[in-house]
Design a protein around this motif. Structure first.
Motif, PDB file in Angstrom:
ATOM      1  N   ALA A   1      -9.722  -9.778   6.339  1.00 25.39           N
ATOM      2  CA  ALA A   1     -10.252  -8.434   6.775  1.00 25.39           C
ATOM      3  C   ALA A   1     -11.469  -7.975   6.098  1.00 25.39           C
ATOM      4  CB  ALA A   1      -9.168  -7.483   6.463  1.00 25.39           C
ATOM      5  N   VAL A   2     -11.599  -8.233   4.576  1.00 21.75           N
ATOM      6  CA  VAL A   2     -12.745  -7.961   3.864  1.00 21.75           C
ATOM      7  C   VAL A   2     -13.776  -8.638   4.374  1.00 21.75           C
ATOM      8  CG1 VAL A   2     -13.622  -7.989   1.420  1.00 21.75           C
ATOM      9  CG2 VAL A   2     -11.237  -6.904   2.033  1.00 21.75           C
ATOM     10  N   ARG A   3     -13.568 -10.192   4.517  1.00 19.98           N
ATOM     11  CA  ARG A   3     -14.642 -11.104   4.692  1.00 19.98           C
ATOM     12  C   ARG A   3     -15.261 -10.778   5.921  1.00 19.98           C
ATOM     13  NH1 ARG A   3     -13.786 -16.961   7.611  1.00 19.98           N
ATOM     14  NH2 ARG A   3     -16.232 -17.637   7.509  1.00 19.98           N
ATOM     15  N   PHE A   4     -14.540 -10.290   7.029  1.00 13.93           N
ATOM     16  CA  PHE A   4     -15.154 -10.189   8.281  1.00 13.93           C
ATOM     17  C   PHE A   4     -15.967  -8.708   8.536  1.00 13.93           C
ATOM     18  CE2 PHE A   4     -14.951 -14.254  10.204  1.00 13.93           C
ATOM     19  CZ  PHE A   4     -13.522 -14.826  10.093  1.00 13.93           C
ATOM     20  N   THR A   5     -15.305  -8.002   7.753  1.00 16.67           N
ATOM     21  CA  THR A   5     -15.797  -6.659   7.841  1.00 16.67           C
ATOM     22  C   THR A   5     -17.143  -6.556   7.056  1.00 16.67           C
ATOM     23  OG1 THR A   5     -13.856  -5.436   7.901  1.00 16.67           O
ATOM     24  CG2 THR A   5     -15.497  -4.165   7.241  1.00 16.67           C
ATOM     25  N   LEU A   6     -17.380  -7.012   5.735  1.00 16.33           N
ATOM     26  CA  LEU A   6     -18.499  -7.017   5.200  1.00 16.33           C
ATOM     27  C   LEU A   6     -19.466  -8.069   5.833  1.00 16.33           C
ATOM     28  CD1 LEU A   6     -17.215  -7.036   1.421  1.00 16.33           C
ATOM     29  CD2 LEU A   6     -18.074  -5.376   2.829  1.00 16.33           C
ATOM     30  N   ALA A   7     -18.894  -9.206   6.262  1.00 15.56           N
ATOM     31  CA  ALA A   7     -19.975  -9.989   6.925  1.00 15.56           C
ATOM     32  C   ALA A   7     -20.750  -9.447   8.208  1.00 15.56           C
ATOM     33  CB  ALA A   7     -19.465 -11.454   7.390  1.00 15.56           C
ATOM     34  N   ALA A   8     -19.789  -8.598   8.832  1.00 10.46           N
ATOM     35  CA  ALA A   8     -20.171  -8.112  10.138  1.00 10.46           C
ATOM     36  C   ALA A   8     -21.465  -7.089   9.798  1.00 10.46           C
ATOM     37  CB  ALA A   8     -19.089  -7.075  10.857  1.00 10.46           C
ATOM     38  N   VAL A   9     -21.078  -6.196   8.720  1.00  8.94           N
ATOM     39  CA  VAL A   9     -22.199  -5.241   8.286  1.00  8.94           C
ATOM     40  C   VAL A   9     -23.300  -6.082   7.925  1.00  8.94           C
ATOM     41  CG1 VAL A   9     -22.789  -3.575   6.539  1.00  8.94           C
ATOM     42  CG2 VAL A   9     -20.538  -3.582   7.625  1.00  8.94           C
ATOM     43  N   LEU A  10     -23.284  -7.032   6.856  1.00  3.24           N
ATOM     44  CA  LEU A  10     -24.625  -7.802   6.596  1.00  3.24           C
ATOM     45  C   LEU A  10     -25.113  -8.407   7.754  1.00  3.24           C
ATOM     46  CD1 LEU A  10     -23.001  -9.034   3.156  1.00  3.24           C
ATOM     47  CD2 LEU A  10     -24.629  -7.428   3.365  1.00  3.24           C
ATOM     48  N   LEU A  11     -24.610  -8.783   8.611  1.00  4.44           N
ATOM     49  CA  LEU A  11     -25.095  -9.733   9.911  1.00  4.44           C
ATOM     50  C   LEU A  11     -26.067  -8.658  10.649  1.00  4.44           C
ATOM     51  CD1 LEU A  11     -22.600 -12.338  10.469  1.00  4.44           C
ATOM     52  CD2 LEU A  11     -24.657 -13.068   9.612  1.00  4.44           C
ATOM     53  N   TRP A  12     -25.235  -7.665  10.875  1.00  9.46           N
ATOM     54  CA  TRP A  12     -25.987  -6.738  11.765  1.00  9.46           C
ATOM     55  C   TRP A  12     -27.172  -6.117  11.105  1.00  9.46           C
ATOM     56  CZ3 TRP A  12     -25.801  -6.668  16.733  1.00  9.46           C
ATOM     57  CH2 TRP A  12     -24.603  -6.800  17.304  1.00  9.46           C
ATOM     58  N   MET A  13     -27.240  -6.028   9.857  1.00  9.36           N
ATOM     59  CA  MET A  13     -28.321  -5.459   8.986  1.00  9.36           C
ATOM     60  C   MET A  13     -29.296  -6.518   9.180  1.00  9.36           C
ATOM     61  SD  MET A  13     -26.701  -3.862   5.588  1.00  9.36           S
ATOM     62  CE  MET A  13     -28.037  -3.777   4.463  1.00  9.36           C
ATOM     63  N   LEU A  14     -29.001  -7.875   8.862  1.00  9.29           N
ATOM     64  CA  LEU A  14     -29.916  -8.952   9.337  1.00  9.29           C
ATOM     65  C   LEU A  14     -30.620  -8.906  10.568  1.00  9.29           C
ATOM     66  CD1 LEU A  14     -28.418 -11.833   7.378  1.00  9.29           C
ATOM     67  CD2 LEU A  14     -30.404 -10.583   6.572  1.00  9.29           C
ATOM     68  N   VAL A  15     -29.741  -8.604  11.675  1.00 14.05           N
ATOM     69  CA  VAL A  15     -30.186  -8.389  13.081  1.00 14.05           C
ATOM     70  C   VAL A  15     -31.326  -7.504  12.976  1.00 14.05           C
ATOM     71  CG1 VAL A  15     -29.566  -8.015  15.477  1.00 14.05           C
ATOM     72  CG2 VAL A  15     -28.010  -9.465  14.054  1.00 14.05           C
ATOM     73  N   LEU A  16     -31.068  -6.384  12.530  1.00 10.69           N
ATOM     74  CA  LEU A  16     -31.975  -5.043  12.702  1.00 10.69           C
ATOM     75  C   LEU A  16     -33.113  -5.419  12.103  1.00 10.69           C
ATOM     76  CD1 LEU A  16     -29.319  -2.119  12.171  1.00 10.69           C
ATOM     77  CD2 LEU A  16     -30.689  -2.934  14.304  1.00 10.69           C
ATOM     78  N   ARG A  17     -33.029  -6.086  10.787  1.00  7.53           N
ATOM     79  CA  ARG A  17     -34.240  -6.483   9.888  1.00  7.53           C
ATOM     80  C   ARG A  17     -35.142  -7.256  10.627  1.00  7.53           C
ATOM     81  NH1 ARG A  17     -34.830 -10.361   5.926  1.00  7.53           N
ATOM     82  NH2 ARG A  17     -36.620  -9.689   4.467  1.00  7.53           N
ATOM     83  N   ALA A  18     -34.614  -8.542  11.355  1.00  7.98           N
ATOM     84  CA  ALA A  18     -35.226  -9.270  12.248  1.00  7.98           C
ATOM     85  C   ALA A  18     -36.142  -8.498  13.271  1.00  7.98           C
ATOM     86  CB  ALA A  18     -34.330 -10.442  12.760  1.00  7.98           C
ATOM     87  N   GLY A  19     -35.618  -7.719  13.812  1.00  2.56           N
ATOM     88  CA  GLY A  19     -36.385  -7.156  14.880  1.00  2.56           C
ATOM     89  C   GLY A  19     -36.121  -7.354  16.083  1.00  2.56           C
ATOM     90  N   PRO A  20     -36.744  -7.084  17.153  1.00  2.00           N
ATOM     91  CA  PRO A  20     -36.382  -7.525  18.662  1.00  2.00           C
ATOM     92  C   PRO A  20     -36.744  -9.018  18.910  1.00  2.00           C
ATOM     93  CG  PRO A  20     -38.007  -5.472  18.531  1.00  2.00           C
ATOM     94  CD  PRO A  20     -37.989  -6.268  17.084  1.00  2.00           C
ATOM     95  N   THR A  21     -35.808  -9.586  19.438  1.00  2.00           N
ATOM     96  CA  THR A  21     -36.099 -10.889  19.852  1.00  2.00           C
ATOM     97  C   THR A  21     -37.037 -11.295  20.639  1.00  2.00           C
ATOM     98  OG1 THR A  21     -34.850 -12.782  20.948  1.00  2.00           O
ATOM     99  CG2 THR A  21     -34.528 -10.590  21.810  1.00  2.00           C
ATOM    100  N   ARG A  22     -37.434 -12.267  20.457  1.00  2.00           N
ATOM    101  CA  ARG A  22     -38.853 -12.783  21.149  1.00  2.00           C
ATOM    102  C   ARG A  22     -38.315 -13.313  22.628  1.00  2.00           C
ATOM    103  NH1 ARG A  22     -41.939 -15.893  16.593  1.00  2.00           N
ATOM    104  NH2 ARG A  22     -41.283 -14.670  14.797  1.00  2.00           N
ATOM    105  N   SER A  23     -37.178 -13.737  22.778  1.00  2.50           N
ATOM    106  CA  SER A  23     -36.932 -14.575  23.973  1.00  2.50           C
ATOM    107  C   SER A  23     -36.072 -13.553  24.980  1.00  2.50           C
ATOM    108  CB  SER A  23     -36.010 -15.647  23.557  1.00  2.50           C
ATOM    109  OG  SER A  23     -35.210 -15.999  24.838  1.00  2.50           O
ATOM    110  N   PRO A  24     -36.769 -13.041  25.933  1.00  2.00           N
ATOM    111  CA  PRO A  24     -36.240 -12.361  26.911  1.00  2.00           C
ATOM    112  C   PRO A  24     -34.742 -12.685  27.475  1.00  2.00           C
ATOM    113  CG  PRO A  24     -38.425 -12.933  27.749  1.00  2.00           C
ATOM    114  CD  PRO A  24     -37.907 -13.846  26.472  1.00  2.00           C
ATOM    115  N   ALA A  25     -34.526 -14.025  27.383  1.00  2.00           N
ATOM    116  CA  ALA A  25     -33.225 -14.383  27.944  1.00  2.00           C
ATOM    117  C   ALA A  25     -32.149 -13.948  26.941  1.00  2.00           C
ATOM    118  CB  ALA A  25     -33.386 -16.232  28.042  1.00  2.00           C
TER     119      ALA A  25
END
Lengths: 320, 43
Positions: free
Chosen positions: A41-65
């Motif tokens: 529970a701790v692993r996936f909750t914190l990992a989800a938060v961190l991964l979404w932060m990385l997704v937001l930091r990476a910005g919009p994807t370059r691939s329309p698909a």
């Protein structure tokens, strides 16, 4: 180009080290009073938060698909992944980390068998050889260790996790194609977090009153063996391609076994070690492209069954 | 405890050192879903 290849190999090795250390960190967490629901529970909750932060930091994807149509398929996969993780981490409470890891790495052979039965991929000579290597290897690992002395439930749990991960790979290959793998990782982790938080709440099995050692180990599982390892893997595969990444990924079980021997004092017999080598040989034998597959010229690789990242084909993420 | 901290530190140091070594502004994890179609690397 040579420097880029070296960097890519190093990144894949770093990812494999992170993934490989997970079983040892889990054992340490259990010694410190953590239980499986709390750890996951701790692993996936914190990992989800961190991964979404990385997704937001990476910005919009370059691939329309890769603009996600619907997150539900990935969330569904996350539920399946949660069950698989439960089986593996439960196995770690019953059997040695080295044994659990080697049994889990029976999954590539299971994927080959299932794909052949489903008519997706042909059984080539190389793949049959890999199946034989894997089967013999697993048999040696189990039999030479004195099957009667090993916790049967733990063995069944580890093999079940391999089977579930096989399903995860095969289903994911069909339903989340062309999706940014970092986004899918975040979605899968989020779904798994919901599962474990819900299970923990329903059974009142989440206990955050672990000691410091358990917390350090749990955070290590989350940050080093999940988030950082996933990022390193995704960066590495961009530089070296799927085939090389698969071969490099054999570092993971080797590192787990070695670290378990040094840190946990686990011992595999010489015959078990030979069986482990057979399992690794099967993995490298499967690193080539799947003939008859749509992307026959694009070998695929699965990052690691211990992390919510799945199959990436050379140059094109097929999701998971 | 000491052993755990040592292992965690070693793994962390190795991972972050390699990521720093392998860091390249032209390589983004998002590029995992961009088809290259060839062996051309970013570098």
């Amino acid at each position: 180009m040579h420097h880029a290849h070296r960097r890519g190999v190093a990144l894949c090795v770093a990812a494999s080290v992170g993934f490989g250390a997970m079983a040892i960190f889990a054992k340490a967490a259990y010694d410190g009073g953590a239980n499986v629901p709390t750890l996951l529970a701790v692993r996936f909750t914190l990992a989800a938060v961190l991964l979404w932060m990385l997704v937001l930091r990476a910005g919009p994807t370059r691939s329309p698909a890769a603009v996600r149509r619907s997150p539900f398929p990935a969330f569904g996969l996350g539920v399946l992944y949660a069950v698989e993780a439960s089986a593996f981490f439960f196995a770690l409470t019953r059997i040695d980390a080295a044994l659990a890891e080697l049994l889990l790495y029976g999954y590539p052979a299971m994927v080959v068998i299932a794909a052949a039965l489903l008519g997706r991929e042909a059984l080539t000579r190389a793949r049959v050889q890999a199946l034989v290597l894997s089967g013999v290897g697993l048999a040696l690992v189990l039999a030479a260790g004195g099957i009667s002395e090993v916790d049967g439930l733990g063995v069944i749990a580890a093999l079940t996790s391999a089977l579930l991960y096989t399903g995860y790979v095969l289903i994911g290959d069909r339903i989340v194609a062309d999706v940014d793998p970092l986004v899918v990782s975040a979605q899968v982790a989020s779904a798994a977090a919901v599962c474990f938080l819900g299970y923990g709440a329903a059974t009142q099995s989440i206990d955050l009153g672990m000691n410091a050692e358990a917390w350090i180990a749990t955070l290590a599982v989350t940050v080093l063996s999940t988030v950082v390892a996933i990022v390193a893997f995704l960066k590495g595969i961009q530089l070296v391609g799927a085939g090389t990444a698969t071969i490099v990924s054999t570092v993971e079980p080797v590192f787990t076994v070695g670290l378990a021997m040094v840190v946990l004092g686990e011992r595999l017999s010489p015959v078990q070690l030979i069986g482990g080598l057979f399992v690794l040989a099967a993995l490298t034998r499967l690193s080539g492209p799947a003939p008859g597959s749509v992307t026959e010229h694009e070998p695929s690789v699965v990052a690691s069954p211990v992390a919510p990242v799945g199959e990436v084909r050379e140059g094109v993420a097929v999701g998971l | 405890m000491f052993t755990l901290i040592a292992v965690v530190s070693a793994v962390a140091a190795f991972e972050f050192a390699v990521i720093k070594y392998g860091a390249d502004s032209r390589v983004d994890v998002r590029d995992a879903n961009v088809s290259s179609g060839s062996s051309t690397r970013w570098i």
